[in-house]
Design an enzyme around this catalytic site. Structure first.
Site, PDB file in Angstrom:
ATOM      1  N   ARG A 163      66.184 -40.993 -23.719  1.00 28.81           N
ATOM      2  CA  ARG A 163      65.913 -39.774 -22.543  1.00 28.81           C
ATOM      3  C   ARG A 163      67.009 -39.988 -21.541  1.00 28.81           C
ATOM      4  O   ARG A 163      67.292 -39.015 -20.837  1.00 28.81           O
ATOM      5  CB  ARG A 163      64.634 -39.880 -22.014  1.00 28.81           C
ATOM      6  CG  ARG A 163      63.539 -39.462 -23.276  1.00 28.81           C
ATOM      7  CD  ARG A 163      63.824 -38.192 -23.597  1.00 28.81           C
ATOM      8  NE  ARG A 163      63.772 -36.955 -22.557  1.00 28.81           N
ATOM      9  CZ  ARG A 163      62.537 -36.779 -22.027  1.00 28.81           C
ATOM     10  NH1 ARG A 163      61.356 -36.929 -22.437  1.00 28.81           N
ATOM     11  NH2 ARG A 163      62.886 -35.613 -21.317  1.00 28.81           N
ATOM     12  N   ASP A 186      78.219 -45.890 -17.810  1.00 27.97           N
ATOM     13  CA  ASP A 186      78.700 -46.382 -16.775  1.00 27.97           C
ATOM     14  C   ASP A 186      77.926 -47.023 -15.624  1.00 27.97           C
ATOM     15  O   ASP A 186      76.550 -46.689 -15.883  1.00 27.97           O
ATOM     16  CB  ASP A 186      79.752 -45.293 -16.095  1.00 27.97           C
ATOM     17  CG  ASP A 186      78.875 -44.049 -15.458  1.00 27.97           C
ATOM     18  OD1 ASP A 186      77.813 -44.170 -14.612  1.00 27.97           O
ATOM     19  OD2 ASP A 186      79.247 -42.970 -15.733  1.00 27.97           O
ATOM     20  N   ARG A 246      63.402 -47.849 -14.998  1.00 28.52           N
ATOM     21  CA  ARG A 246      62.694 -48.715 -15.828  1.00 28.52           C
ATOM     22  C   ARG A 246      62.315 -50.047 -15.616  1.00 28.52           C
ATOM     23  O   ARG A 246      61.811 -50.886 -16.258  1.00 28.52           O
ATOM     24  CB  ARG A 246      63.712 -48.603 -17.008  1.00 28.52           C
ATOM     25  CG  ARG A 246      64.036 -47.423 -17.819  1.00 28.52           C
ATOM     26  CD  ARG A 246      62.580 -46.692 -18.018  1.00 28.52           C
ATOM     27  NE  ARG A 246      63.252 -45.195 -18.541  1.00 28.52           N
ATOM     28  CZ  ARG A 246      62.248 -44.293 -19.180  1.00 28.52           C
ATOM     29  NH1 ARG A 246      61.117 -44.689 -19.042  1.00 28.52           N
ATOM     30  NH2 ARG A 246      62.563 -43.074 -19.566  1.00 28.52           N
TER      31      ARG A 246
HETATM   32  C1  LIG Z   1      57.561 -43.742 -15.795  1.00 26.22           C
HETATM   33  C2  LIG Z   1      58.265 -42.594 -16.465  1.00 26.22           C
HETATM   34  C3  LIG Z   1      57.424 -41.743 -17.181  1.00 26.22           C
HETATM   35  C4  LIG Z   1      57.976 -40.773 -17.976  1.00 26.22           C
HETATM   36  N1  LIG Z   1      57.060 -39.807 -18.597  1.00 26.22           N
HETATM   37  C5  LIG Z   1      57.597 -38.768 -19.253  1.00 26.22           C
HETATM   38  C6  LIG Z   1      56.772 -37.947 -19.742  1.00 26.22           C
HETATM   39  O1  LIG Z   1      55.635 -38.051 -19.888  1.00 26.22           O
HETATM   40  N2  LIG Z   1      57.395 -36.790 -20.628  1.00 26.22           N
HETATM   41  C7  LIG Z   1      58.783 -36.836 -20.750  1.00 26.22           C
HETATM   42  O2  LIG Z   1      59.270 -35.712 -21.394  1.00 26.22           O
HETATM   43  N3  LIG Z   1      59.511 -37.535 -20.105  1.00 26.22           N
HETATM   44  C8  LIG Z   1      59.068 -38.621 -19.391  1.00 26.22           C
HETATM   45  N4  LIG Z   1      59.755 -39.475 -18.701  1.00 26.22           N
HETATM   46  C9  LIG Z   1      61.377 -39.258 -19.103  1.00 26.22           C
HETATM   47  C10 LIG Z   1      62.007 -38.512 -17.460  1.00 26.22           C
HETATM   48  O3  LIG Z   1      61.510 -37.405 -17.364  1.00 26.22           O
HETATM   49  C11 LIG Z   1      63.814 -38.510 -17.737  1.00 26.22           C
HETATM   50  O4  LIG Z   1      63.904 -37.686 -18.784  1.00 26.22           O
HETATM   51  C12 LIG Z   1      64.439 -39.978 -18.063  1.00 26.22           C
HETATM   52  O5  LIG Z   1      63.714 -40.915 -17.075  1.00 26.22           O
HETATM   53  C13 LIG Z   1      65.812 -39.794 -17.659  1.00 26.22           C
HETATM   54  O6  LIG Z   1      66.052 -39.664 -16.340  1.00 26.22           O
HETATM   55  P1  LIG Z   1      67.044 -38.660 -15.793  1.00 26.22           P
HETATM   56  O7  LIG Z   1      66.733 -37.360 -16.240  1.00 26.22           O
HETATM   57  O8  LIG Z   1      67.027 -38.626 -14.384  1.00 26.22           O
HETATM   58  O9  LIG Z   1      68.478 -39.329 -16.168  1.00 26.22           O
HETATM   59  P2  LIG Z   1      69.510 -39.267 -17.128  1.00 26.22           P
HETATM   60  O10 LIG Z   1      69.271 -38.724 -18.431  1.00 26.22           O
HETATM   61  O11 LIG Z   1      69.816 -40.982 -17.160  1.00 26.22           O
HETATM   62  O12 LIG Z   1      70.460 -39.037 -16.226  1.00 26.22           O
HETATM   63  C14 LIG Z   1      71.248 -39.791 -14.988  1.00 26.22           C
HETATM   64  C15 LIG Z   1      71.440 -38.438 -14.094  1.00 26.22           C
HETATM   65  O13 LIG Z   1      72.344 -37.761 -14.738  1.00 26.22           O
HETATM   66  C16 LIG Z   1      72.186 -36.389 -14.189  1.00 26.22           C
HETATM   67  N5  LIG Z   1      71.967 -35.463 -15.289  1.00 26.22           N
HETATM   68  C17 LIG Z   1      71.960 -35.944 -16.556  1.00 26.22           C
HETATM   69  N6  LIG Z   1      71.721 -34.878 -17.438  1.00 26.22           N
HETATM   70  C18 LIG Z   1      72.003 -33.621 -16.636  1.00 26.22           C
HETATM   71  C19 LIG Z   1      71.783 -32.173 -16.894  1.00 26.22           C
HETATM   72  N7  LIG Z   1      71.589 -31.900 -18.035  1.00 26.22           N
HETATM   73  N8  LIG Z   1      71.859 -31.424 -15.663  1.00 26.22           N
HETATM   74  C20 LIG Z   1      71.864 -32.146 -14.464  1.00 26.22           C
HETATM   75  N9  LIG Z   1      72.045 -33.344 -14.163  1.00 26.22           N
HETATM   76  C21 LIG Z   1      71.965 -34.027 -15.190  1.00 26.22           C
HETATM   77  C22 LIG Z   1      70.904 -36.126 -13.225  1.00 26.22           C
HETATM   78  O14 LIG Z   1      71.296 -36.532 -11.915  1.00 26.22           O
HETATM   79  C23 LIG Z   1      70.060 -37.465 -13.789  1.00 26.22           C
HETATM   80  O15 LIG Z   1      69.407 -38.122 -12.798  1.00 26.22           O
HETATM   81  C24 LIG Z   1      59.595 -40.511 -17.790  1.00 26.22           C
HETATM   82  C25 LIG Z   1      60.273 -41.355 -17.375  1.00 26.22           C
HETATM   83  C26 LIG Z   1      59.769 -42.620 -16.509  1.00 26.22           C
HETATM   84  C27 LIG Z   1      60.778 -43.581 -15.894  1.00 26.22           C
END
Ligand SMILES: Cc1cc2nc3c(=O)[nH]c(=O)nc-3n(C[C@H](O)[C@H](O)[C@H](O)COP(=O)(O)OP(=O)(O)OC[C@H]3O[C@@H](n4cnc5c(N)ncnc54)[C@H](O)[C@@H]3O)c2cc1C
Length: 278
Positions: free
Chosen positions: A85, A182, A193
């Protein structure tokens, strides 16, 4: 390649999982060099350590993108599903479509089965089943996997395409990938995590990666720990509730989160909470 993070060193997670550094680019100095190009403020901070800490404290993220790491990881599918994700990494995963897998499973020891109760409380320790119950679960898990592996092999032996045969393999089967990211986005991954609310199994991988990061970019790690991992951030409603000495404006979920934050600050709730919110 950074001398402190030897390529090829396997850090095992369970009997079959691992994290291994393939390559790194940049280090603490690369971040500092990039930052000094950009702005007057950063030039005024003379020490590299001070500058790195300033950057992290103020969320100046781009200099940290100057560093990259490529990891070779072996992870059970259920954990990989969470891992993948994180969209900012480049991934090449082993194909189970063009070639047959050698299925290995992330088995659970009898004393490791967690109960559902307590799971959702951040930092909460979920209960564990008694060994007798755990033994029954582990045997059932083993039987399922043996059956799945037999079915997989039988399908392949009958000439079924691996891309279809793999459907019978359970989520506890391992996958392998090269994962390049990166440092800015890796720290984000680690923040999410390593958190107490993350599933224990992915946290184990995050802890192994955290050790690598610590060796690779020690000054960045120190700042990250100080300003992210060990930090406590209060929301607007939390701040207002604390100032007013009244938590009624907070939802039950927010009250719980604020409780956890106060615990982290190590303040006794009696000092900061008022009788109205019992
Ligand atoms: C404890 C926990 C429980 C979770 N439970 C669920 C759940 O029940 N169901 C579920 O579906 N997911 C769940 N997730 C996943 C969560 O919603 C995120 O998808 C995942 O943690 C990736 O984080 P992120 O999107 O911040 O970062 P990353 O994908 O790692 O990206 C890093 C950063 O890049 C930027 N970025 C990346 N892509 C984009 C974009 N398209 N547009 C704008 N900015 C972008 C954002 O600033 C983002 O924070 C869970 C995560 C955790 C840690």
């Amino acid at each position: 390649m950074h001398p402190n993070v030897p390529a090829g060193l396997y850090r095992y997670i369970g009997p079959h999982g691992f994290v291994r550094v393939v390559d790194t680019m940049g280090d603490d100095r690369a971040i500092v060099r990039a930052a000094r190009v950009t702005a007057q403020t950063t030039k005024q901070i003379s020490s590299d350590r001070g500058l790195l800490r300033y950057l992290l404290r103020h969320h100046h993220g781009t200099p940290f993108e100057m560093c990259e790491i490529c990891l070779h990881v072996r992870v059970p599918m259920d954990i990989w599903r969470q891992w993948i994700r994180h969209r900012t990494a480049s991934v090449n995963e082993v194909s189970s479509r063009y070639g047959a897998l050698t299925p290995e499973f992330a088995s659970t020891d009898p004393e490791e089965w967690r109960t559902a109760a307590g799971r959702l409380r951040p930092g909460g320790t979920p209960g564990l089943f008694k060994q007798d119950a755990g033994k029954i679960f582990s045997i059932a898990e083993r039987e399922l996997w043996d059956n799945a592996e037999d079915a997989y092999r039988e399908l392949l032996a009958a000439g079924v395409a691996p891309e279809m045969a793999r459907k019978v393999l359970p989520l506890g089967t391992y996958t392998e990938a090269y994962w390049k990211i990166d440092l800015r986005n890796l720290l984000h991954f680690l923040e999410l995590r390593l958190a107490p609310g993350a599933q224990a199994e992915i946290r184990e991988y995050a802890e192994a990666i955290a050790k690598i990061v610590q060796e690779w970019v020690p000054l960045t790690w120190e700042a990250f720990k100080d300003y992210r991992l060990d930090a406590v951030t209060l929301t607007g409603p939390e701040l207002r509730a604390l100032r007013a000495g009244d938590w009624v404006c907070l939802s039950p979920g927010e009250c719980k989160e604020l409780d956890d934050k106060l615990e982290k600050i190590n303040a006794t709730q009696e000092i900061l909470r008022t009788p109205t919110d019992s």
